[in-house]
Design a protein around this motif. Structure first.
Motif, PDB file in Angstrom:
ATOM      1  N   PHE A  82      41.439  44.440  46.954  1.00 33.78           N
ATOM      2  CA  PHE A  82      40.328  44.401  47.908  1.00 33.78           C
ATOM      3  C   PHE A  82      40.557  45.367  49.071  1.00 33.78           C
ATOM      4  CE2 PHE A  82      38.726  42.673  51.944  1.00 33.78           C
ATOM      5  CZ  PHE A  82      37.366  42.735  51.689  1.00 33.78           C
ATOM      6  N   ALA A  83      41.761  45.316  49.656  1.00 33.72           N
ATOM      7  CA  ALA A  83      42.067  46.185  50.803  1.00 33.72           C
ATOM      8  C   ALA A  83      41.977  47.658  50.411  1.00 33.72           C
ATOM      9  CB  ALA A  83      43.456  45.864  51.347  1.00 33.72           C
ATOM     10  N   GLU A  91      41.194  54.538  43.305  1.00 35.04           N
ATOM     11  CA  GLU A  91      42.157  54.582  42.203  1.00 35.04           C
ATOM     12  C   GLU A  91      43.166  53.447  42.323  1.00 35.04           C
ATOM     13  OE1 GLU A  91      45.388  57.646  40.119  1.00 35.04           O
ATOM     14  OE2 GLU A  91      44.094  58.339  41.747  1.00 35.04           O
ATOM     15  N   GLU A  92      43.688  53.235  43.525  1.00 34.07           N
ATOM     16  CA  GLU A  92      44.652  52.157  43.743  1.00 34.07           C
ATOM     17  C   GLU A  92      43.988  50.793  43.565  1.00 34.07           C
ATOM     18  OE1 GLU A  92      48.004  50.175  44.130  1.00 34.07           O
ATOM     19  OE2 GLU A  92      47.897  52.376  44.086  1.00 34.07           O
ATOM     20  N   ALA A  93      42.746  50.674  44.025  1.00 35.39           N
ATOM     21  CA  ALA A  93      42.014  49.420  43.873  1.00 35.39           C
ATOM     22  C   ALA A  93      41.831  49.081  42.401  1.00 35.39           C
ATOM     23  CB  ALA A  93      40.656  49.525  44.557  1.00 35.39           C
ATOM     24  N   THR A  94      41.454  50.076  41.610  1.00 32.82           N
ATOM     25  CA  THR A  94      41.264  49.862  40.175  1.00 32.82           C
ATOM     26  C   THR A  94      42.569  49.500  39.493  1.00 32.82           C
ATOM     27  OG1 THR A  94      39.403  51.424  40.147  1.00 32.82           O
ATOM     28  CG2 THR A  94      40.465  50.953  38.046  1.00 32.82           C
ATOM     29  N   THR A  95      43.635  50.190  39.857  1.00 33.11           N
ATOM     30  CA  THR A  95      44.941  49.911  39.258  1.00 33.11           C
ATOM     31  C   THR A  95      45.382  48.475  39.554  1.00 33.11           C
ATOM     32  OG1 THR A  95      45.628  52.227  39.417  1.00 33.11           O
ATOM     33  CG2 THR A  95      47.373  50.581  39.222  1.00 33.11           C
ATOM     34  N   TYR A 115      35.004  42.750  39.156  1.00 36.10           N
ATOM     35  CA  TYR A 115      33.960  43.248  40.046  1.00 36.10           C
ATOM     36  C   TYR A 115      34.468  44.420  40.887  1.00 36.10           C
ATOM     37  CZ  TYR A 115      30.136  42.835  43.508  1.00 36.10           C
ATOM     38  OH  TYR A 115      29.058  43.066  44.329  1.00 36.10           O
ATOM     39  N   ILE A 116      35.680  44.330  41.387  1.00 36.64           N
ATOM     40  CA  ILE A 116      36.269  45.417  42.169  1.00 36.64           C
ATOM     41  C   ILE A 116      36.384  46.688  41.330  1.00 36.64           C
ATOM     42  CG2 ILE A 116      38.430  46.228  43.213  1.00 36.64           C
ATOM     43  CD1 ILE A 116      38.785  43.514  44.466  1.00 36.64           C
ATOM     44  N   ILE A 117      36.767  46.530  40.071  1.00 35.21           N
ATOM     45  CA  ILE A 117      36.856  47.697  39.177  1.00 35.21           C
ATOM     46  C   ILE A 117      35.494  48.370  39.073  1.00 35.21           C
ATOM     47  CG2 ILE A 117      37.269  48.451  36.805  1.00 35.21           C
ATOM     48  CD1 ILE A 117      39.308  46.144  36.586  1.00 35.21           C
ATOM     49  N   GLY A 118      34.466  47.563  38.807  1.00 39.98           N
ATOM     50  CA  GLY A 118      33.126  48.123  38.706  1.00 39.98           C
ATOM     51  C   GLY A 118      32.661  48.777  39.985  1.00 39.98           C
ATOM     52  N   ALA A 141      32.583  48.288  33.078  1.00 42.19           N
ATOM     53  CA  ALA A 141      33.169  47.222  33.897  1.00 42.19           C
ATOM     54  C   ALA A 141      32.143  46.144  34.240  1.00 42.19           C
ATOM     55  CB  ALA A 141      33.758  47.814  35.171  1.00 42.19           C
ATOM     56  N   MET A 142      30.952  46.534  34.628  1.00 39.26           N
ATOM     57  CA  MET A 142      29.938  45.558  34.997  1.00 39.26           C
ATOM     58  C   MET A 142      29.477  44.753  33.789  1.00 39.26           C
ATOM     59  SD  MET A 142      29.802  45.669  38.194  1.00 39.26           S
ATOM     60  CE  MET A 142      29.920  46.670  39.675  1.00 39.26           C
ATOM     61  N   ARG A 143      29.405  45.392  32.637  1.00 35.86           N
ATOM     62  CA  ARG A 143      29.041  44.663  31.426  1.00 35.86           C
ATOM     63  C   ARG A 143      30.132  43.656  31.051  1.00 35.86           C
ATOM     64  NH1 ARG A 143      28.360  48.717  28.502  1.00 35.86           N
ATOM     65  NH2 ARG A 143      26.124  49.006  28.793  1.00 35.86           N
ATOM     66  N   ALA A 144      31.389  44.066  31.206  1.00 37.76           N
ATOM     67  CA  ALA A 144      32.503  43.160  30.922  1.00 37.76           C
ATOM     68  C   ALA A 144      32.460  41.953  31.852  1.00 37.76           C
ATOM     69  CB  ALA A 144      33.830  43.896  31.064  1.00 37.76           C
ATOM     70  N   LEU A 145      32.152  42.189  33.117  1.00 40.10           N
ATOM     71  CA  LEU A 145      32.047  41.098  34.074  1.00 40.10           C
ATOM     72  C   LEU A 145      30.960  40.108  33.659  1.00 40.10           C
ATOM     73  CD1 LEU A 145      32.547  39.702  36.819  1.00 40.10           C
ATOM     74  CD2 LEU A 145      30.969  41.357  37.831  1.00 40.10           C
TER      75      LEU A 145
END
Length: 277
Positions: A82-83, A91-95, A115-118, A141-145
């Motif tokens: 989140f941060a 990139e760091e958020a997705t990882t 959701y953060i990934i999307g 990502a949104m479809r997976a969510l």
């Protein structure tokens, strides 16, 4: 909701400002070596509330690094994602979010991690003239969510962003199709326009795609296909300005829209568009 969810709810209300004090991050990280996880976690939250997003991410990273697989590490990992997202480090958020899902796929915050990934990909979608891989990643990502967590509070927003991402992908296909059409490479243009109808029947690009198909087919002398394209357009979007243009094109040459055979691509296209609406 448990502690992590409550913290996330509060964190969502924070401003999106970037950290301005990252010069002290290395010093803080070194000092944190002897801090217990609960202290680090609370320091991370304090940095979040103060808008020091880079420092907050470092605090949460320290917990994950020093106390792996602990409950504090689980909470810290989603907060790190989140941060990083709020700080613009997508990139760091997705990882971090992907790692969270890998380690804790059934936890209460797994939906938020997805959701953060999307969102991270969504924020990087460029204008339609450029490569649209981020739009494709967003859609995935949104479809997976939505499929994994249909009842989550994030599903409705994910649905809207999925629609935007798909429209962006369809728009890119239209851009390329128009390029071929202008250069009279009609077959290549037709393939692009048909792909819009086949793959993105629920987007706003479909009307123009059918009109361009009418134009391209007529230019090639494929009159029945041109009539069928206009017919599909008229059946589904009778009030569309694109249909008026297609109708005028045919009418100007003594022709009318005419439905294609029941086993044709045009009949299948009508079903796809109807089912998507």
């Amino acid at each position: 909701m448990a502690l992590t969810g409550a913290v996330l709810g509060a964190a969502l209300g924070l401003g999106g400002c970037m950290s301005g004090g990252d010069n002290d991050v290395d010093v803080l990280a070194l000092a944190a070596e002897t801090d217990p996880p609960d202290v680090l976690y609370n320091q991370g939250l304090a940095n979040l509330e103060g808008g020091r997003l880079g420092e907050a991410a470092k605090k949460f990273q320290a917990i994950d690094r020093q106390h792996p697989y602990s409950e504090w590490a689980r909470k810290a990992l989603i907060m790190q994602a989140f941060a990083s997202y709020r700080g613009g480090d997508y990139e760091e958020a997705t990882t971090a979010a992907k790692r969270y899902i890998s380690l804790y796929p059934n936890s209460e915050d797994a939906a938020y991690a997805e959701y953060i990934i999307g969102l991270s990909h969504f924020r990087q979608i460029p204008d339609v003239t450029r490569d649209q891989k981020q739009a494709a990643y967003t859609a995935t990502a949104m479809r997976a969510l939505m499929e994994r967590f249909p009842d989550t509070a994030y599903a409705e927003d994910a649905k809207g962003k999925l629609r935007i991402a798909r429209d962006q992908l369809a728009g890119k296909e239209m851009l390329v199709g128009r390029y071929y059409l202008e250069r009279r490479d009609y077959l290549a243009a037709i393939n692009r326009f048909k792909n819009v109808v086949d793959v993105y029947p629920d987007t706003r690009q479909v009307e123009e795609a059918l009109a361009r198909l009418t134009e391209a087919y007529y230019a090639m002398g494929l009159i029945r296909e041109a009539q069928a394209s206009a017919s599909v357009l008229g059946q589904n979007y009778p009030d569309s300005p694109w249909y008026r243009d297609s109708y005028a094109l045919l009418k100007g040459h003594g022709l009318e829209p005419q439905a294609g055979a029941s086993d044709s691509w045009f009949a299948a296209a009508t079903k796809k568009i109807t089912g998507a609406s």
